[in-house]
Design a protein around this motif. Structure first.
Motif, PDB file in Angstrom:
ATOM      1  N   LEU A 200       0.844  -1.189   0.000  1.00 24.02           N
ATOM      2  CA  LEU A 200       0.000   0.000   0.000  1.00 24.02           C
ATOM      3  C   LEU A 200       0.878   1.237   0.000  1.00 24.02           C
ATOM      4  O   LEU A 200       1.958   1.255   0.603  1.00 24.02           O
ATOM      5  CB  LEU A 200      -0.904   0.007   1.240  1.00 24.02           C
ATOM      6  N   THR A 201       0.406   2.269  -0.684  1.00 21.14           N
ATOM      7  CA  THR A 201       1.091   3.556  -0.647  1.00 21.14           C
ATOM      8  C   THR A 201       0.050   4.662  -0.697  1.00 21.14           C
ATOM      9  O   THR A 201      -0.994   4.530  -1.343  1.00 21.14           O
ATOM     10  CB  THR A 201       2.090   3.700  -1.812  1.00 21.14           C
ATOM     11  N   ARG A 202       0.300   5.741   0.018  1.00 19.69           N
ATOM     12  CA  ARG A 202      -0.558   6.920   0.020  1.00 19.69           C
ATOM     13  C   ARG A 202       0.327   8.160  -0.111  1.00 19.69           C
ATOM     14  O   ARG A 202       1.491   8.143   0.282  1.00 19.69           O
ATOM     15  CB  ARG A 202      -1.367   7.018   1.322  1.00 19.69           C
ATOM     16  N   ARG A 203      -0.274   9.213  -0.633  1.00 18.01           N
ATOM     17  CA  ARG A 203       0.450  10.468  -0.835  1.00 18.01           C
ATOM     18  C   ARG A 203      -0.479  11.615  -0.462  1.00 18.01           C
ATOM     19  O   ARG A 203      -1.685  11.545  -0.702  1.00 18.01           O
ATOM     20  CB  ARG A 203       0.854  10.581  -2.300  1.00 18.01           C
ATOM     21  N   TRP A 204       0.074  12.673   0.146  1.00 20.36           N
ATOM     22  CA  TRP A 204      -0.749  13.851   0.412  1.00 20.36           C
ATOM     23  C   TRP A 204       0.045  15.116   0.119  1.00 20.36           C
ATOM     24  O   TRP A 204       1.275  15.102   0.039  1.00 20.36           O
ATOM     25  CB  TRP A 204      -1.335  13.851   1.823  1.00 20.36           C
ATOM     26  N   GLY A 205      -0.712  16.220  -0.032  1.00 18.33           N
ATOM     27  CA  GLY A 205      -0.163  17.391  -0.688  1.00 18.33           C
ATOM     28  C   GLY A 205       0.485  18.438   0.180  1.00 18.33           C
ATOM     29  O   GLY A 205       0.409  19.628  -0.151  1.00 18.33           O
ATOM     30  N   PHE A 206       1.101  18.080   1.271  1.00 20.74           N
ATOM     31  CA  PHE A 206       1.961  19.019   1.990  1.00 20.74           C
ATOM     32  C   PHE A 206       3.121  18.244   2.587  1.00 20.74           C
ATOM     33  O   PHE A 206       3.046  17.027   2.781  1.00 20.74           O
ATOM     34  CB  PHE A 206       1.188  19.782   3.068  1.00 20.74           C
ATOM     35  N   GLY A 207       4.200  18.970   2.870  1.00 23.16           N
ATOM     36  CA  GLY A 207       5.385  18.310   3.389  1.00 23.16           C
ATOM     37  C   GLY A 207       6.043  19.111   4.491  1.00 23.16           C
ATOM     38  O   GLY A 207       5.387  19.854   5.229  1.00 23.16           O
ATOM     39  N   SER A 208       7.344  18.991   4.585  1.00 24.18           N
ATOM     40  CA  SER A 208       8.074  19.594   5.693  1.00 24.18           C
ATOM     41  C   SER A 208       8.029  21.114   5.659  1.00 24.18           C
ATOM     42  O   SER A 208       8.051  21.765   6.712  1.00 24.18           O
ATOM     43  CB  SER A 208       9.533  19.112   5.673  1.00 24.18           C
ATOM     44  N   ARG A 209       7.948  21.696   4.459  1.00 27.12           N
ATOM     45  CA  ARG A 209       7.904  23.155   4.365  1.00 27.12           C
ATOM     46  C   ARG A 209       6.694  23.722   5.106  1.00 27.12           C
ATOM     47  O   ARG A 209       6.796  24.719   5.828  1.00 27.12           O
ATOM     48  CB  ARG A 209       7.866  23.593   2.900  1.00 27.12           C
ATOM     49  N   ALA A 210       5.534  23.089   4.948  1.00 26.82           N
ATOM     50  CA  ALA A 210       4.312  23.575   5.594  1.00 26.82           C
ATOM     51  C   ALA A 210       4.452  23.563   7.110  1.00 26.82           C
ATOM     52  O   ALA A 210       3.985  24.491   7.794  1.00 26.82           O
ATOM     53  CB  ALA A 210       3.116  22.722   5.160  1.00 26.82           C
ATOM     54  N   ILE A 211       5.093  22.532   7.652  1.00 30.97           N
ATOM     55  CA  ILE A 211       5.266  22.455   9.105  1.00 30.97           C
ATOM     56  C   ILE A 211       6.266  23.510   9.579  1.00 30.97           C
ATOM     57  O   ILE A 211       6.043  24.195  10.584  1.00 30.97           O
ATOM     58  CB  ILE A 211       5.699  21.041   9.522  1.00 30.97           C
ATOM     59  N   ARG A 212       7.380  23.665   8.830  1.00 33.19           N
ATOM     60  CA  ARG A 212       8.384  24.655   9.226  1.00 33.19           C
ATOM     61  C   ARG A 212       7.823  26.070   9.198  1.00 33.19           C
ATOM     62  O   ARG A 212       8.178  26.897  10.036  1.00 33.19           O
ATOM     63  CB  ARG A 212       9.600  24.578   8.304  1.00 33.19           C
ATOM     64  N   GLU A 213       6.965  26.355   8.217  1.00 35.94           N
ATOM     65  CA  GLU A 213       6.489  27.718   8.020  1.00 35.94           C
ATOM     66  C   GLU A 213       5.114  27.967   8.642  1.00 35.94           C
ATOM     67  O   GLU A 213       4.525  29.036   8.422  1.00 35.94           O
ATOM     68  CB  GLU A 213       6.451  28.031   6.520  1.00 35.94           C
TER      69      GLU A 213
END
Length: 309
Positions: A200-213
């Motif tokens: 199984l694999t899933r993907r979503w549209g935010f990453g580390s940048r969103a958390i940092r900023e």
């Protein structure tokens, strides 16, 4: 695919990760008992014909001596979970192509289709599912031309999900099943694999940048809770569809583990043990990886399948 007649080393691979603004290259040698990163490059990606020149200028002779595995960018392909057609194996791709024509966001005539089956499913005689990859043929042709002009030999084309599967196989617990979480700058992915098989694999549209900023602690908490929700959805699907026992651990890639507070939050909010993938223990030189794209490039360089898009 083989494009040139020059003799290449067979004990390793150079992997390229093309991003909108950057390009990452990792050359991995397997000539020793412990694989070794012999070349690592990350640089800003120029446009058009300048990209081939940038590859020639930035990659050393060591990198050009190995076959290349090019990792598609997320916009260059779609990965879909589809019902497996009841056809003979040699008819599988054409049957899946017909099913995908209304599901993908580009024309089916510009699609190269590959499939991989998912074993050990519940209800094996009903609604058996499989993964289908639809890649833009035009993007693959463009990449092949760029690499040819850069005097590099494109051997295979791959997707980030399989690069993560390769990385997961470095974990001690993977033989018993693990979830591997990787957060890039602008996207996140989780793979659930066991003994080399991607379930199984899933993907979503935010990453580390969103958390940092994130503007404040509440915004960070909301993003962390979204990550936890995506993980839980993945675990629930795995538990309900695959009768092979629970996963052994949730493993995060090193650059994901570097996101402040995330590993601690996951340890508190997830039932599985949370561990950081110790790439440096398995691969010499991997401790210098500083970017999520470099981590994916290493995963692509670990490719071992013969078949390719």
């Amino acid at each position: 695919m083989g494009l040139f007649s020059k003799k290449l080393k067979s004990d390793g691979m150079t992997a390229l990760v093309f991003r909108e603004r950057t390009l990452h290259a990792v050359t991995l040698s397997r000539s020793r008992a412990k694989p070794q990163i012999v070349s690592l490059h990350s640089f800003n990606r120029p446009d058009g014909e300048d990209l081939a020149l940038a590859l020639r200028d930035n990659l050393d002779r060591e990198a050009s001596g190995y076959p290349v595995n090019a990792l598609l960018d997320f916009d260059d392909y779609q990965l879909l979970l589809v019902e497996a057609p009841d056809v003979r194996p040699e008819e599988l791709r054409s049957a899946v192509r017909w099913r995908l024509k209304d599901l993908i966001n580009f024309h089916i005539d510009d699609a190269i289709i590959d499939v991989f089956e998912i074993p050990d499913q519940r209800h094996q005689n009903r609604n058996r599912m499989m993964y289908a990859v639809a890649a833009r043929a035009s993007r693959i042709s463009d990449a092949a031309e760029i690499l040819e002009n850069a005097h590099l030999t494109l051997e295979t084309v791959d997707i980030p999900e399989m690069a993560l599967r390769n990385l997961a196989m470095l974990a001690d617990d993977e033989v018993n099943g693990i979830a591997l979480l990787h957060m890039d700058e602008d996207r996140s992915m989780i793979t659930l694999s066991r003994n080399g098989t991607l379930y199984l694999t899933r993907r979503w549209g935010f990453g580390s940048r969103a958390i940092r900023e994130a503007s404040d602690a509440d915004a960070v908490a909301q993003l962390e809770e979204q990550v936890q929700l995506e993980i839980q959805r993945s675990l629930d699907y795995y538990d309900s569809h695959f009768p092979i026992g629970p996963l052994a651990a949730l493993v995060v890639t090193p650059t994901t583990a570097a996101i402040p507070g995330l590993t601690g939050f996951l340890s508190e909010s997830t039932d599985l043990p949370v561990k950081t993938l110790d790439i440096g223990q398995r691969i010499d030189g991997a401790g210098q990886l500083a970017d999520g794209g470099e981590v994916l490039a290493l995963g692509a360089a670990l490719r071992h399948e013969v078949l390719a898009l």
